[in-house]
Design a protein around this motif. Structure first.
Motif, PDB file in Angstrom:
ATOM      1  N   LEU A 194      30.675  27.133  -8.764  1.00 20.70           N
ATOM      2  CA  LEU A 194      30.005  26.809  -8.875  1.00 20.70           C
ATOM      3  C   LEU A 194      29.621  25.998 -10.427  1.00 20.70           C
ATOM      4  CD1 LEU A 194      27.479  29.836  -8.876  1.00 20.70           C
ATOM      5  CD2 LEU A 194      27.389  28.198  -7.077  1.00 20.70           C
ATOM      6  N   ARG A 195      30.693  26.634 -11.273  1.00 24.49           N
ATOM      7  CA  ARG A 195      30.830  25.818 -12.732  1.00 24.49           C
ATOM      8  C   ARG A 195      31.395  24.758 -12.361  1.00 24.49           C
ATOM      9  NH1 ARG A 195      32.309  32.027 -13.440  1.00 24.49           N
ATOM     10  NH2 ARG A 195      31.275  32.323 -14.507  1.00 24.49           N
ATOM     11  N   LEU A 196      32.778  24.849 -11.864  1.00 21.42           N
ATOM     12  CA  LEU A 196      32.622  23.531 -11.828  1.00 21.42           C
ATOM     13  C   LEU A 196      31.885  22.455 -10.521  1.00 21.42           C
ATOM     14  CD1 LEU A 196      36.493  23.658 -10.202  1.00 21.42           C
ATOM     15  CD2 LEU A 196      36.312  22.944 -12.043  1.00 21.42           C
ATOM     16  N   ALA A 197      30.873  22.281  -9.867  1.00 24.04           N
ATOM     17  CA  ALA A 197      29.745  21.701  -8.989  1.00 24.04           C
ATOM     18  C   ALA A 197      28.514  21.081  -9.907  1.00 24.04           C
ATOM     19  CB  ALA A 197      29.427  22.221  -7.611  1.00 24.04           C
ATOM     20  N   LEU A 198      28.621  22.059 -10.731  1.00 22.17           N
ATOM     21  CA  LEU A 198      27.434  22.096 -11.575  1.00 22.17           C
ATOM     22  C   LEU A 198      26.930  20.693 -11.889  1.00 22.17           C
ATOM     23  CD1 LEU A 198      27.046  25.169 -13.306  1.00 22.17           C
ATOM     24  CD2 LEU A 198      25.675  24.355 -12.256  1.00 22.17           C
ATOM     25  N   PRO A 199      28.059  20.020 -12.572  1.00 16.33           N
ATOM     26  CA  PRO A 199      27.666  18.849 -13.087  1.00 16.33           C
ATOM     27  C   PRO A 199      27.036  17.186 -12.187  1.00 16.33           C
ATOM     28  CG  PRO A 199      29.855  19.151 -14.073  1.00 16.33           C
ATOM     29  CD  PRO A 199      29.647  20.027 -13.394  1.00 16.33           C
ATOM     30  N   ALA A 200      27.967  17.731 -10.617  1.00 19.89           N
ATOM     31  CA  ALA A 200      27.270  16.752 -10.099  1.00 19.89           C
ATOM     32  C   ALA A 200      25.948  16.790  -9.656  1.00 19.89           C
ATOM     33  CB  ALA A 200      28.653  17.120  -8.542  1.00 19.89           C
ATOM     34  N   PHE A 201      25.534  18.162  -9.106  1.00 23.09           N
ATOM     35  CA  PHE A 201      23.952  18.087  -8.809  1.00 23.09           C
ATOM     36  C   PHE A 201      23.492  17.660 -10.003  1.00 23.09           C
ATOM     37  CE2 PHE A 201      26.264  21.320  -6.661  1.00 23.09           C
ATOM     38  CZ  PHE A 201      25.176  21.731  -5.521  1.00 23.09           C
ATOM     39  N   ALA A 202      23.782  17.390 -11.225  1.00 21.58           N
ATOM     40  CA  ALA A 202      22.643  17.324 -12.497  1.00 21.58           C
ATOM     41  C   ALA A 202      22.607  16.222 -12.128  1.00 21.58           C
ATOM     42  CB  ALA A 202      23.658  18.252 -14.302  1.00 21.58           C
ATOM     43  N   SER A 203      24.613  15.582 -12.102  1.00 25.30           N
ATOM     44  CA  SER A 203      24.119  13.883 -12.293  1.00 25.30           C
ATOM     45  C   SER A 203      23.788  13.154 -10.699  1.00 25.30           C
ATOM     46  CB  SER A 203      25.600  13.503 -12.813  1.00 25.30           C
ATOM     47  OG  SER A 203      26.506  13.832 -11.746  1.00 25.30           O
ATOM     48  N   GLY A 204      23.316  13.901  -9.949  1.00 23.32           N
ATOM     49  CA  GLY A 204      22.750  13.371  -8.593  1.00 23.32           C
ATOM     50  C   GLY A 204      24.036  12.982  -7.627  1.00 23.32           C
ATOM     51  N   GLN A 205      24.882  13.678  -7.720  1.00 23.78           N
ATOM     52  CA  GLN A 205      26.384  12.812  -6.953  1.00 23.78           C
ATOM     53  C   GLN A 205      26.771  14.090  -5.729  1.00 23.78           C
ATOM     54  OE1 GLN A 205      29.583  12.358 -10.041  1.00 23.78           O
ATOM     55  NE2 GLN A 205      28.603  11.097 -10.948  1.00 23.78           N
ATOM     56  N   ALA A 206      25.624  14.992  -5.391  1.00 22.50           N
ATOM     57  CA  ALA A 206      25.832  16.097  -4.496  1.00 22.50           C
ATOM     58  C   ALA A 206      25.167  15.295  -3.355  1.00 22.50           C
ATOM     59  CB  ALA A 206      24.973  17.303  -4.820  1.00 22.50           C
ATOM     60  N   LEU A 207      26.152  15.203  -2.326  1.00 27.31           N
ATOM     61  CA  LEU A 207      26.523  14.887  -0.737  1.00 27.31           C
ATOM     62  C   LEU A 207      25.211  15.453  -0.117  1.00 27.31           C
ATOM     63  CD1 LEU A 207      29.980  15.224  -0.468  1.00 27.31           C
ATOM     64  CD2 LEU A 207      28.976  12.864  -1.707  1.00 27.31           C
ATOM     65  N   SER A 208      24.672  14.651   1.064  1.00 24.26           N
ATOM     66  CA  SER A 208      24.087  15.171   2.058  1.00 24.26           C
ATOM     67  C   SER A 208      25.456  16.390   2.978  1.00 24.26           C
ATOM     68  CB  SER A 208      23.653  14.282   3.398  1.00 24.26           C
ATOM     69  OG  SER A 208      24.890  13.339   3.885  1.00 24.26           O
ATOM     70  N   GLY A 209      24.464  17.324   3.729  1.00 17.48           N
ATOM     71  CA  GLY A 209      25.745  18.616   4.571  1.00 17.48           C
ATOM     72  C   GLY A 209      26.537  17.274   5.567  1.00 17.48           C
ATOM     73  N   ASP A 210      25.797  16.502   6.301  1.00 21.80           N
ATOM     74  CA  ASP A 210      26.815  15.642   7.457  1.00 21.80           C
ATOM     75  C   ASP A 210      28.106  15.017   6.355  1.00 21.80           C
ATOM     76  OD1 ASP A 210      25.237  13.846   5.842  1.00 21.80           O
ATOM     77  OD2 ASP A 210      24.432  13.221   7.910  1.00 21.80           O
ATOM     78  N   GLU A 211      28.072  14.720   4.983  1.00 25.44           N
ATOM     79  CA  GLU A 211      28.919  14.166   4.726  1.00 25.44           C
ATOM     80  C   GLU A 211      30.438  15.034   3.984  1.00 25.44           C
ATOM     81  OE1 GLU A 211      27.726  10.409   1.927  1.00 25.44           O
ATOM     82  OE2 GLU A 211      26.073  12.095   1.805  1.00 25.44           O
ATOM     83  N   LEU A 212      29.841  16.638   4.050  1.00 22.96           N
ATOM     84  CA  LEU A 212      30.949  17.153   3.585  1.00 22.96           C
ATOM     85  C   LEU A 212      32.140  17.533   4.279  1.00 22.96           C
ATOM     86  CD1 LEU A 212      31.302  20.004   1.508  1.00 22.96           C
ATOM     87  CD2 LEU A 212      30.943  21.650   3.233  1.00 22.96           C
ATOM     88  N   ALA A 213      33.526  17.743   4.158  1.00 21.80           N
ATOM     89  CA  ALA A 213      34.395  17.297   4.477  1.00 21.80           C
ATOM     90  C   ALA A 213      35.696  18.575   4.030  1.00 21.80           C
ATOM     91  CB  ALA A 213      34.772  16.180   4.918  1.00 21.80           C
TER      92      ALA A 213
END
Length: 249
Positions: A194-213
């Motif tokens: 969670l802590r490592l993922a927070l910056p990606a969400f905050a900066s809009g760099q999260a992926l769509s579900g079908d891009e998760l690999a």
């Protein structure tokens, strides 16, 4: 922001929820029962915090490296839930999660290493970066511990992960480091993801579900017969499922 993280890449099965600026986690050493334990843990966590799936803002998956089956369980679960809810996702390395746990305990540099079976290890070097988050010094890799070559920066290192529990002496020799502390039983935690993922969400760099690999790092799951026989001989000589259904939440 409400984020749900899931990790089943190793013997550990953990889920965590980012809620009101804090991580709430449920964690078990599940062995090979991840498919049975994952959904109940998620349901328990959501029920105890009073959060409904539709209230989640995003999802985080431990993408490996680790057990092929375990990695698929977490990635499949998060992918299915993200698509069902139309929510963004972020994938986090299992080795980065190990490093983050050590950094939160005070480490500045971490050599994370997971026993990959088949006489190999998954390993990566990390340091404390901005915001106290694990930052990779080297790409995550997989290889026999006796083949590791790395020119690590000088300083105090902490060692974390089951690879150290299995190959401590050999890893020290190959890496040319003497860790100040070794936790050879450490396993990844979803709260660290969670802590490592927070910056990606905050900066809009999260992926769509079908891009998760998944990040397997290797493309085979078992030794050949010849390799198995060689491994048994070396030992004698003294050497060295389907994803849970997110619709049931």
């Amino acid at each position: 922001m409400r984020l749900l993280a899931v990790d089943t890449a190793t013997e550990a099965c953990s889920v965590a929820l980012w809620l009101d600026g804090e991580a709430v986690e449920r964690y078990e050493v599940a062995g090979r029962t991840h498919t049975e334990r994952l959904l109940p843990l998620v349901q328990q966590l959501l029920a105890e915090t009073g959060v409904r799936p539709a209230q989640l803002d995003g999802l985080v998956a431990g993408i490996g490296p680790g057990s092929f089956a375990g990695v698929r369980i977490a990635v499949g679960f998060v992918k299915g839930l993200a698509l069902a809810l139309d929510r963004p996702v972020v994938g986090v390395s299992s080795l980065a999660m190990l490093a983050q746990g050590a950094i939160e305990a005070g480490a500045e540099r971490v050599m994370a290493c997971i026993d990959a079976r088949m006489s190999e290890v998954y390993w990566g070097a990390y340091e404390r970066g901005p915001g106290g988050l694990a930052r990779a010094l080297l790409p995550d890799r997989v290889m026999p511990p006796g083949a590791i070559e790395a020119d690590l920066v000088a300083g105090v290192w902490v060692a974390a992960g089951t690879g150290w529990g299995t190959y401590e002496a050999l890893l020290k020799q190959r890496l040319k480091i003497e860790p100040s502390f070794i936790d050879g039983q450490a396993l990844p935690h979803a709260a660290a993801a969670l802590r490592l993922a927070l910056p990606a969400f905050a900066s809009g760099q999260a992926l769509s579900g079908d891009e998760l690999a998944p990040a397997y790092l290797r493309d085979r799951v078992a030794l050949t017969l010849v390799e198995q026989q060689a491994a048994r001989a070396a030992k004698a000589d003294g050497a060295g499922s389907e994803p849970a259904n997110p619709a049931n939440i």
